[in-house]
Design an enzyme around this catalytic site. Structure first.
Site, PDB file in Angstrom:
ATOM      1  N   TYR A 149       0.511  -0.574   0.141  1.00 33.20           N
ATOM      2  CA  TYR A 149      -0.041  -0.029   0.018  1.00 33.20           C
ATOM      3  C   TYR A 149       0.937   1.105  -0.002  1.00 33.20           C
ATOM      4  O   TYR A 149       0.378   2.050  -0.263  1.00 33.20           O
ATOM      5  CB  TYR A 149      -0.655  -0.095   1.315  1.00 33.20           C
ATOM      6  CG  TYR A 149      -2.452  -0.457   0.954  1.00 33.20           C
ATOM      7  CD1 TYR A 149      -2.148  -1.982   0.878  1.00 33.20           C
ATOM      8  CD2 TYR A 149      -3.602   0.152   1.212  1.00 33.20           C
ATOM      9  CE1 TYR A 149      -3.253  -2.670   0.345  1.00 33.20           C
ATOM     10  CE2 TYR A 149      -4.086  -0.771   1.137  1.00 33.20           C
ATOM     11  CZ  TYR A 149      -4.963  -1.705   0.847  1.00 33.20           C
ATOM     12  OH  TYR A 149      -6.085  -3.160   0.777  1.00 33.20           O
TER      13      TYR A 149
ATOM     14  N   ASP B  13     -12.103  -9.189   4.335  1.00 33.20           N
ATOM     15  CA  ASP B  13     -13.801  -9.184   4.485  1.00 33.20           C
ATOM     16  C   ASP B  13     -13.517 -10.881   3.887  1.00 33.20           C
ATOM     17  O   ASP B  13     -15.216 -10.703   4.634  1.00 33.20           O
ATOM     18  CB  ASP B  13     -13.478  -8.461   2.739  1.00 33.20           C
ATOM     19  CG  ASP B  13     -13.794  -7.002   2.434  1.00 33.20           C
ATOM     20  OD1 ASP B  13     -13.291  -6.751   3.097  1.00 33.20           O
ATOM     21  OD2 ASP B  13     -14.239  -6.629   1.448  1.00 33.20           O
TER      22      ASP B  13
ATOM     23  N   LYS C 125       3.312 -15.260   2.216  1.00 35.93           N
ATOM     24  CA  LYS C 125       3.200 -15.897   0.405  1.00 35.93           C
ATOM     25  C   LYS C 125       4.419 -16.202   0.148  1.00 35.93           C
ATOM     26  O   LYS C 125       5.193 -15.941  -0.575  1.00 35.93           O
ATOM     27  CB  LYS C 125       2.317 -14.951  -0.558  1.00 35.93           C
ATOM     28  CG  LYS C 125       2.346 -15.617  -2.060  1.00 35.93           C
ATOM     29  CD  LYS C 125       1.497 -16.331  -2.196  1.00 35.93           C
ATOM     30  CE  LYS C 125       1.382 -17.422  -3.372  1.00 35.93           C
ATOM     31  NZ  LYS C 125       0.683 -18.341  -3.881  1.00 35.93           N
TER      32      LYS C 125
ATOM     33  N   ASP D 163      -6.708  -7.343   3.750  1.00 34.81           N
ATOM     34  CA  ASP D 163      -7.163  -6.243   2.984  1.00 34.81           C
ATOM     35  C   ASP D 163      -8.615  -7.481   3.025  1.00 34.81           C
ATOM     36  O   ASP D 163      -9.558  -7.066   2.843  1.00 34.81           O
ATOM     37  CB  ASP D 163      -6.730  -5.625   2.450  1.00 34.81           C
ATOM     38  CG  ASP D 163      -7.912  -4.953   1.614  1.00 34.81           C
ATOM     39  OD1 ASP D 163      -9.212  -4.470   2.586  1.00 34.81           O
ATOM     40  OD2 ASP D 163      -8.171  -4.653   0.056  1.00 34.81           O
TER      41      ASP D 163
ATOM     42  N   ASP E 158      -2.756 -17.699  -0.492  1.00 31.99           N
ATOM     43  CA  ASP E 158      -4.107 -18.796  -1.257  1.00 31.99           C
ATOM     44  C   ASP E 158      -5.111 -20.059  -0.244  1.00 31.99           C
ATOM     45  O   ASP E 158      -6.305 -19.775  -0.458  1.00 31.99           O
ATOM     46  CB  ASP E 158      -3.683 -19.221  -2.189  1.00 31.99           C
ATOM     47  CG  ASP E 158      -2.722 -20.242  -2.516  1.00 31.99           C
ATOM     48  OD1 ASP E 158      -1.564 -20.482  -1.234  1.00 31.99           O
ATOM     49  OD2 ASP E 158      -1.680 -20.287  -2.981  1.00 31.99           O
TER      50      ASP E 158
HETATM   51  C1  IPM Z   1     -11.188  -1.506   4.452  1.00 31.20           C
HETATM   52  C2  IPM Z   1     -10.567  -0.908   2.704  1.00 31.20           C
HETATM   53  C3  IPM Z   1      -9.402  -0.024   1.996  1.00 31.20           C
HETATM   54  C4  IPM Z   1      -8.258  -0.029   2.124  1.00 31.20           C
HETATM   55  C5  IPM Z   1     -10.267   0.798   0.949  1.00 31.20           C
HETATM   56  C6  IPM Z   1     -10.765   1.933   1.470  1.00 31.20           C
HETATM   57  C7  IPM Z   1      -8.558   1.687   1.126  1.00 31.20           C
HETATM   58  O1  IPM Z   1     -11.628  -1.779   1.930  1.00 31.20           O
HETATM   59  O2  IPM Z   1     -10.353  -0.570   5.276  1.00 31.20           O
HETATM   60  O3  IPM Z   1     -10.726  -2.780   4.172  1.00 31.20           O
HETATM   61  O4  IPM Z   1      -7.938  -1.132   1.359  1.00 31.20           O
HETATM   62  O5  IPM Z   1      -7.377  -1.048   3.842  1.00 31.20           O
HETATM   63 MG    MG Z   2     -11.083  -4.045   3.132  1.00 34.49          MG
END
Ligand code: IPM
Ligand code: MG
Length: 352
Positions: free
Chosen positions: A140, A246, A186, A242, A218
């Site tokens: 990032y 999710d 990885k 990230d 993975d």
């Molecule tokens: C998160 C989001 C952010 C990230 C984006 C919106 C920049 O997806 O907080 O997980 O990638 O960190």
């Molecule tokens: Mg995110």
């Protein structure tokens, strides 16, 4: 006295933050401590007022308080702005400026919501793990980065101190939980991951009582959906974290209920993991639980009063047990309550 900066932000942000503020006020009445809440603009709301997503004044206020409570940022209105003005850029900037290197995202399945998961109830029942995502480094932020007509490039780089400080927090958390840490990388392909792995294993010498294992990212994605109960604490880099957080959030079936904490050496920020949900903004429909649960994390990690964190969590669980459901977690055909009804029910449980 606790000094909190609240950043309602965009979309449903103001509604869910209002719920969290009501909870804070009730706690202050119950326990007799003073809470000062100072509101500041951020994201689209700030752009519309000041032409910037993150102003110096908001950033300074965040640096001067005990904890930041953030709702959500962004929305279609600001999506076509140039990259450096987008809400995402402001989010990355606030993380970096406040030094919030550790992002904690719990993945917890509430029994009351077992059927809301996309996975079978038997697979997810009892799932309760915590992801430590590195937040201010990795691909990032690595240099060089850019693109031209013929190529695009980014750099994934980790310094020893960056790996050590996040791994240390993860080991400490594992020690307080079930004593199991899985580091995800990885390393079969990336040198930066081999380095990450080496550093985590060196640090393990200080945490012999914690069981450490490694997993490729993975495979981890697969294992989280195959058998999420095998995880206790996960530590991983920015990009992998990230993605995995999710997946982890989704399988709980309750994205609207998951909090997060972003912690640094001197500052901390708490926010729901969900976004600004512009489609339901201003309709008193959003689920305030994720933001209220973020307040629980604030009491645990910033104010070091885990008993109050527990109280909040119990009030949430009791409210769910009473059958309160906002639209996102209501079963088909089930009557949904509003943001404010859910908030009031939780506040009542705290008052009792
Ligand atoms: C998160 C989001 C952010 C990230 C984006 C919106 C920049 O997806 O907080 O997980 O990638 O960190
Ligand atoms: Mg995110």
């Amino acid at each position: 006295m606790y000094k909190i900066v609240s950043i309602p932000g965009d979309g449903i942000g103001p509604e869910v933050v209002a719920g969290a503020v009501a909870v804070l006020q009730q706690l202050s009445r119950n326990h007799g401590f003073e809470i000062v809440i100072e509101e500041h603009p951020f994201g689209g709301a700030s752009y519309d007022l000041h032409g910037e997503m993150l102003t110096k004044a908001t950033l300074e206020a965040c640096k001067q308080c005990d904890a930041v409570l953030l709702g959500a940022v962004g929305g279609p209105k600001w999506e076509s702005l140039p990259h450096e003005h987008k809400p995402e850029a402001a989010l990355l900037k606030i993380r970096k400026e406040l030094g919030l290197f550790a992002n904690l995202r719990p993945a917890k399945v509430y029994d009351a919501l077992l059927d809301a998961s996309s996975l079978k109830a038997d697979v997810v029942r009892g799932t309760d793990f915590l992801v430590f995502r590195e937040l201010t480094g990795g691909i990032y932020f690595g240099q060089p980065r850019g693109f031209d007509e013929n190529k695009g490039w980014n750099t994934m780089v980790y310094e020893r101190y960056e790996v050590e400080r996040i791994a240390r927090l993860a080991f400490e958390a594992a020690r307080k939980r079930k004593g199991k840490l899985i580091s995800i990388d990885k390393a079969n392909v990336l040198e930066v991951s081999q380095f990450w792995r080496n550093v985590v294993h060196e640090l393990h010498k200080e945490f012999q009582d914690v069981e450490l294992s490694d997993m490729y990212v993975d495979n981890a994605a697969m294992q989280i959906v195959r058998n999420p109960k095998q995880f206790d604490v996960i530590v991983t880099g920015n990009l992998f974290g990230d993605i995995l957080s999710d997946i982890a959030g989704m399988i709980t079936g309750s994205l609207g209920m998951l909090p997060s904490a972003s912690i640094g050496t001197n500052h901390a920020l708490y926010e729901p993991i969900h976004g600004s949900a512009p489609d339901i903004a201003g309709q008193n429909k959003a689920n305030p639980i994720a933001t209220i649960a973020s307040v629980a994390m604030m009491f645990e990690h910033s104010f070091c009063v885990p008993e109050i964190a527990k109280e909040i969590e119990q009030a949430i669980e009791a409210t769910l047990a009473d059958g309160f459901r906002t639209a996102d977690i209501a079963a088909p055909g089930e009557k949904a309550v509003s943001t404010s009804e859910m908030t009031e029910a939780i506040v009542r449980h705290l008052g009792a």
